[in-house]
Design an enzyme around this catalytic site. Structure first.
Site, PDB file in Angstrom:
ATOM      1  N   ARG A  61     -13.318  20.890  38.013  1.00 31.56           N
ATOM      2  CA  ARG A  61     -12.445  20.087  38.868  1.00 31.56           C
ATOM      3  C   ARG A  61     -10.990  20.119  38.392  1.00 31.56           C
ATOM      4  O   ARG A  61     -10.060  20.161  39.198  1.00 31.56           O
ATOM      5  CB  ARG A  61     -12.950  18.638  38.879  1.00 31.56           C
ATOM      6  CG  ARG A  61     -12.122  17.727  39.765  1.00 31.56           C
ATOM      7  CD  ARG A  61     -12.829  16.406  40.031  1.00 31.56           C
ATOM      8  NE  ARG A  61     -12.120  15.636  41.036  1.00 31.56           N
ATOM      9  CZ  ARG A  61     -11.571  14.431  40.816  1.00 31.56           C
ATOM     10  NH1 ARG A  61     -11.668  13.888  39.614  1.00 31.56           N
ATOM     11  NH2 ARG A  61     -10.953  13.805  41.783  1.00 31.56           N
ATOM     12  N   HIS A  65      -7.684  21.006  40.583  1.00 30.61           N
ATOM     13  CA  HIS A  65      -6.527  20.114  40.710  1.00 30.61           C
ATOM     14  C   HIS A  65      -5.266  20.731  40.122  1.00 30.61           C
ATOM     15  O   HIS A  65      -4.159  20.358  40.506  1.00 30.61           O
ATOM     16  CB  HIS A  65      -6.836  18.754  40.065  1.00 30.61           C
ATOM     17  CG  HIS A  65      -7.689  17.885  40.938  1.00 30.61           C
ATOM     18  ND1 HIS A  65      -7.508  16.532  41.067  1.00 30.61           N
ATOM     19  CD2 HIS A  65      -8.732  18.192  41.754  1.00 30.61           C
ATOM     20  CE1 HIS A  65      -8.404  16.033  41.916  1.00 30.61           C
ATOM     21  NE2 HIS A  65      -9.166  17.026  42.334  1.00 30.61           N
ATOM     22  N   GLY A  71       0.444  25.623  42.137  1.00 23.59           N
ATOM     23  CA  GLY A  71      -0.260  26.830  41.681  1.00 23.59           C
ATOM     24  C   GLY A  71      -0.931  26.614  40.332  1.00 23.59           C
ATOM     25  O   GLY A  71      -0.797  25.555  39.712  1.00 23.59           O
ATOM     26  N   SER A  75       0.170  22.672  35.183  1.00 27.83           N
ATOM     27  CA  SER A  75       1.016  21.483  35.383  1.00 27.83           C
ATOM     28  C   SER A  75       0.200  20.202  35.237  1.00 27.83           C
ATOM     29  O   SER A  75       0.713  19.188  34.759  1.00 27.83           O
ATOM     30  CB  SER A  75       1.709  21.531  36.751  1.00 27.83           C
ATOM     31  OG  SER A  75       0.766  21.680  37.798  1.00 27.83           O
ATOM     32  N   ASN A  88      -5.921  11.792  40.778  1.00 24.77           N
ATOM     33  CA  ASN A  88      -6.176  12.171  39.383  1.00 24.77           C
ATOM     34  C   ASN A  88      -6.402  10.995  38.436  1.00 24.77           C
ATOM     35  O   ASN A  88      -7.220  11.077  37.520  1.00 24.77           O
ATOM     36  CB  ASN A  88      -4.988  12.989  38.846  1.00 24.77           C
ATOM     37  CG  ASN A  88      -4.862  14.339  39.531  1.00 24.77           C
ATOM     38  OD1 ASN A  88      -5.838  14.859  40.076  1.00 24.77           O
ATOM     39  ND2 ASN A  88      -3.662  14.915  39.507  1.00 24.77           N
ATOM     40  N   PRO A 157      -6.647  17.140  48.694  1.00 27.89           N
ATOM     41  CA  PRO A 157      -7.387  16.395  49.719  1.00 27.89           C
ATOM     42  C   PRO A 157      -8.096  15.192  49.096  1.00 27.89           C
ATOM     43  O   PRO A 157      -8.359  15.179  47.903  1.00 27.89           O
ATOM     44  CB  PRO A 157      -8.402  17.424  50.246  1.00 27.89           C
ATOM     45  CG  PRO A 157      -8.523  18.446  49.170  1.00 27.89           C
ATOM     46  CD  PRO A 157      -7.239  18.435  48.388  1.00 27.89           C
ATOM     47  N   HIS A 187     -19.435  20.643  44.297  1.00 27.81           N
ATOM     48  CA  HIS A 187     -20.042  19.307  44.250  1.00 27.81           C
ATOM     49  C   HIS A 187     -21.565  19.373  44.111  1.00 27.81           C
ATOM     50  O   HIS A 187     -22.252  18.395  44.347  1.00 27.81           O
ATOM     51  CB  HIS A 187     -19.632  18.479  45.477  1.00 27.81           C
ATOM     52  CG  HIS A 187     -18.187  18.077  45.472  1.00 27.81           C
ATOM     53  ND1 HIS A 187     -17.591  17.389  46.506  1.00 27.81           N
ATOM     54  CD2 HIS A 187     -17.204  18.258  44.548  1.00 27.81           C
ATOM     55  CE1 HIS A 187     -16.304  17.177  46.219  1.00 27.81           C
ATOM     56  NE2 HIS A 187     -16.048  17.698  45.049  1.00 27.81           N
ATOM     57  N   THR A 236     -30.438  18.007  42.856  1.00 30.59           N
ATOM     58  CA  THR A 236     -30.481  18.710  41.573  1.00 30.59           C
ATOM     59  C   THR A 236     -29.107  18.556  40.900  1.00 30.59           C
ATOM     60  O   THR A 236     -28.314  19.498  40.866  1.00 30.59           O
ATOM     61  CB  THR A 236     -30.807  20.211  41.759  1.00 30.59           C
ATOM     62  OG1 THR A 236     -29.862  20.766  42.701  1.00 30.59           O
ATOM     63  CG2 THR A 236     -32.209  20.442  42.265  1.00 30.59           C
ATOM     64  N   ASP A 241     -26.604  25.089  42.038  1.00 35.51           N
ATOM     65  CA  ASP A 241     -27.404  25.782  43.042  1.00 35.51           C
ATOM     66  C   ASP A 241     -26.847  25.459  44.426  1.00 35.51           C
ATOM     67  O   ASP A 241     -25.753  24.910  44.533  1.00 35.51           O
ATOM     68  CB  ASP A 241     -28.878  25.352  42.920  1.00 35.51           C
ATOM     69  CG  ASP A 241     -29.038  23.838  43.043  1.00 35.51           C
ATOM     70  OD1 ASP A 241     -28.080  23.147  43.468  1.00 35.51           O
ATOM     71  OD2 ASP A 241     -30.125  23.331  42.719  1.00 35.51           O
TER      72      ASP A 241
HETATM   73  C1  HEM Z   1     -12.791  19.711  49.764  1.00 35.93           C
HETATM   74  C2  HEM Z   1     -11.989  18.801  49.223  1.00 35.93           C
HETATM   75  C3  HEM Z   1     -12.392  17.999  48.012  1.00 35.93           C
HETATM   76  C4  HEM Z   1     -12.349  16.650  47.900  1.00 35.93           C
HETATM   77  C5  HEM Z   1     -11.865  15.680  48.947  1.00 35.93           C
HETATM   78  C6  HEM Z   1     -12.861  16.328  46.589  1.00 35.93           C
HETATM   79  C7  HEM Z   1     -12.954  15.040  46.085  1.00 35.93           C
HETATM   80  C8  HEM Z   1     -13.606  14.713  44.922  1.00 35.93           C
HETATM   81  C9  HEM Z   1     -13.796  13.368  44.450  1.00 35.93           C
HETATM   82  C10 HEM Z   1     -13.276  12.114  45.147  1.00 35.93           C
HETATM   83  C11 HEM Z   1     -14.513  13.436  43.303  1.00 35.93           C
HETATM   84  C12 HEM Z   1     -14.986  12.268  42.453  1.00 35.93           C
HETATM   85  C13 HEM Z   1     -13.886  11.849  41.493  1.00 35.93           C
HETATM   86  C14 HEM Z   1     -14.206  10.528  40.836  1.00 35.93           C
HETATM   87  O1  HEM Z   1     -14.847   9.687  41.453  1.00 35.93           O
HETATM   88  O2  HEM Z   1     -13.782  10.339  39.662  1.00 35.93           O
HETATM   89  C15 HEM Z   1     -14.762  14.820  43.038  1.00 35.93           C
HETATM   90  C16 HEM Z   1     -15.461  15.304  41.959  1.00 35.93           C
HETATM   91  C17 HEM Z   1     -15.608  16.646  41.668  1.00 35.93           C
HETATM   92  N1  HEM Z   1     -15.033  17.690  42.350  1.00 35.93           N
HETATM   93 FE1  HEM Z   1     -14.177  17.585  44.157  1.00 35.93          FE
HETATM   94  N2  HEM Z   1     -13.213  17.474  45.942  1.00 35.93           N
HETATM   95  C18 HEM Z   1     -12.927  18.525  46.766  1.00 35.93           C
HETATM   96  C19 HEM Z   1     -13.071  19.863  46.457  1.00 35.93           C
HETATM   97  C20 HEM Z   1     -13.449  20.340  45.216  1.00 35.93           C
HETATM   98  C21 HEM Z   1     -13.301  21.709  44.777  1.00 35.93           C
HETATM   99  C22 HEM Z   1     -12.648  22.818  45.601  1.00 35.93           C
HETATM  100  C23 HEM Z   1     -13.804  21.773  43.518  1.00 35.93           C
HETATM  101  C24 HEM Z   1     -13.883  22.946  42.595  1.00 35.93           C
HETATM  102  C25 HEM Z   1     -13.936  24.203  42.976  1.00 35.93           C
HETATM  103  C26 HEM Z   1     -14.288  20.452  43.184  1.00 35.93           C
HETATM  104  C27 HEM Z   1     -14.945  20.116  42.039  1.00 35.93           C
HETATM  105  C28 HEM Z   1     -15.371  18.846  41.719  1.00 35.93           C
HETATM  106  C29 HEM Z   1     -16.267  18.559  40.611  1.00 35.93           C
HETATM  107  C30 HEM Z   1     -16.942  19.573  39.729  1.00 35.93           C
HETATM  108  C31 HEM Z   1     -16.390  17.158  40.568  1.00 35.93           C
HETATM  109  C32 HEM Z   1     -17.144  16.337  39.538  1.00 35.93           C
HETATM  110  C33 HEM Z   1     -16.240  16.104  38.357  1.00 35.93           C
HETATM  111  C34 HEM Z   1     -16.841  15.327  37.201  1.00 35.93           C
HETATM  112  O3  HEM Z   1     -18.026  14.980  37.223  1.00 35.93           O
HETATM  113  O4  HEM Z   1     -16.073  15.057  36.257  1.00 35.93           O
HETATM  114  N3  HEM Z   1     -14.025  19.603  44.217  1.00 35.93           N
HETATM  115  N4  HEM Z   1     -14.188  15.582  44.042  1.00 35.93           N
END
Ligand code: HEM
Ligand SMILES: *[C@@H]1O[C@H](CO)[C@@H](O)[C@H](O)[C@H]1NC(C)=O
Length: 314
Positions: A61, A65, A71, A75, A88, A157, A187, A236, A241
């Site tokens: 994540r 970000h 880019g 940063s 963040n 987003p 996710h 899972t 997966d």
């Molecule tokens: C499509 C738009 C996306 C939105 C709106 C979004 C939003 C979020 C949010 C709100 C969380 C939870 C943060 C929290 O509650 O602390 C999250 C977690 C996460 N996101 Fe996204 N996300 C998006 C796309 C992505 C992308 C493109 C990736 C990586 C390629 C990604 C990887 C992750 C991962 C791995 C987590 C879990 C992080 C952890 O457990 O520390 N997300 N995301």
């Protein structure tokens, strides 16, 4: 047999992406200047993940970000600034892991490996389909001397985004709809805080499985408990997966921004495809990760190689 040829094709695509379509980045960038760079990053991440299994998700994540704001220029790693932006603050993790890998790298190759590249390689290990393919990840990014909380607020987003808002945010970074659906598959691991899915489970959403919503309410009360965690992939949670997509088919996406990808709309067929074909997801994810890693890198003499990832060189 089918799996074998699919991964063979994706390997060919990868090599082509790693060599041709990545501008000035190159997968062999540190081969002479710091031959132990990749192994050092990989073992640093492996150690961190073995003591904190969630860290693989957090680093993935962090790279997303980073790349979406100015880019892939590290940063996001500069203390304060972007780290205080809405998407963040109180939620990004893994800064200490990157800092300690950087310290190790400084001791073997002085001011050679950028923080932006450390983050890129760290995101590719150890659980994603890019695992074991570090040798194909394009490198050579340099580090920014600036960061922008305002850009982080505007370009990342949010969990309440609609499908069209998500599409616009990705398109702004030259990532198409298939890339967006594939990258959202990240996710399949990691966790989200109650404050990010509360509206979805209490707000009368019609596109949520009732039993799923009820089970989430137990640890995410209507008020309080903002930081309580739930798995993004309810089926899972710790395996990289395609269950993220099968969850969406049964209306078990945790975030509103997850479920909008399967909501009787234009991205439904891509979700169905990834739900039924793990190899198609794996290949699309890999392609999209490399594209995301190629967003506006600083190269040549632009920016700097930071000595410490959390601050600009003095
Ligand atoms: C499509 C738009 C996306 C939105 C709106 C979004 C939003 C979020 C949010 C709100 C969380 C939870 C943060 C929290 O509650 O602390 C999250 C977690 C996460 N996101 Fe996204 N996300 C998006 C796309 C992505 C992308 C493109 C990736 C990586 C390629 C990604 C990887 C992750 C991962 C791995 C987590 C879990 C992080 C952890 O457990 O520390 N997300 N995301
Ligand atoms: C799905 O969308 C189509 C076209 O917009 C609409 O006609 C149909 O009623 C929708 N189906 C459901 C179940 O919402």
């Amino acid at each position: 047999m089918a799996m074998g040829s699919a991964s063979c094709i994706s390997l060919v695509v990868l090599v082509a992406l790693a060599t041709a379509a990545t501008g000035q980045l190159s997968s062999t960038f540190y081969d002479t200047s710091c031959p132990r760079a990749l192994a050092t990053i990989k073992s640093g991440v492996a150690a961190a993940v073995s003591s904190d299994p969630r860290m693989g998700a957090s680093l993935l994540r962090l790279h997303f970000h980073d790349c979406f704001v100015q880019g892939c220029d590290a940063s996001v790693l500069l203390s304060g600034m972007e780290q205080n932006a809405g998407p963040n603050v109180g939620s990004l993790r893994g800064f200490g892991v990157i800092d300690s890998i950087k310290t190790q790298l400084e001791s073997i190759c002085k001011q050679t490996v950028s923080c932006a590249d450390i983050l890129t390689v760290a995101a590719a290990t150890p659980s994603s389909p890019l695992k074991g393919r570090h040798g194909l990840v394009p490198l050579g990014r340099r580090d920014s001397t600036t960061a922008s909380a305002a850009l982080a607020n505007s370009d990342l987003p949010g969990p309440g985004s609609s499908r069209s808002q998500l599409e616009a945010a990705f398109l702004k970074k030259n990532l198409n709809t298939v890339d967006m659906v594939a990258l959202s598959g990240a996710h399949t691991i990691g966790k989200a805080q109650c404050s990010n899915f509360r509206t979805r489970i209490y707000g009368g959403a019609t596109n949520i499985n009732t039993a799923f919503a009820t089970s989430l309410k137990a640890n995410c009360p209507q008020s309080g408990g903002n930081g309580n965690l739930a798995n993004l992939d309810t089926t899972t949670p710790n395996t990289f997966d395609n269950a993220y997509y099968t969850n969406l088919l049964s209306q078990k996406g945790l975030l509103h921004s997850d479920q909008v990808l399967f909501n009787n709309d234009t991205t439904d067929n891509t979700v169905r495809n990834f739900a039924s074909n793990a190899a198609a997801f794996s290949s699309a994810f890999t392609t999209a990760m490399i594209k995301m890693g190629n967003i506006a890198p600083l190269t040549g003499t632009q920016g700097q190689i930071r000595l410490s990832c959390s601050k600009v060189n003095s």
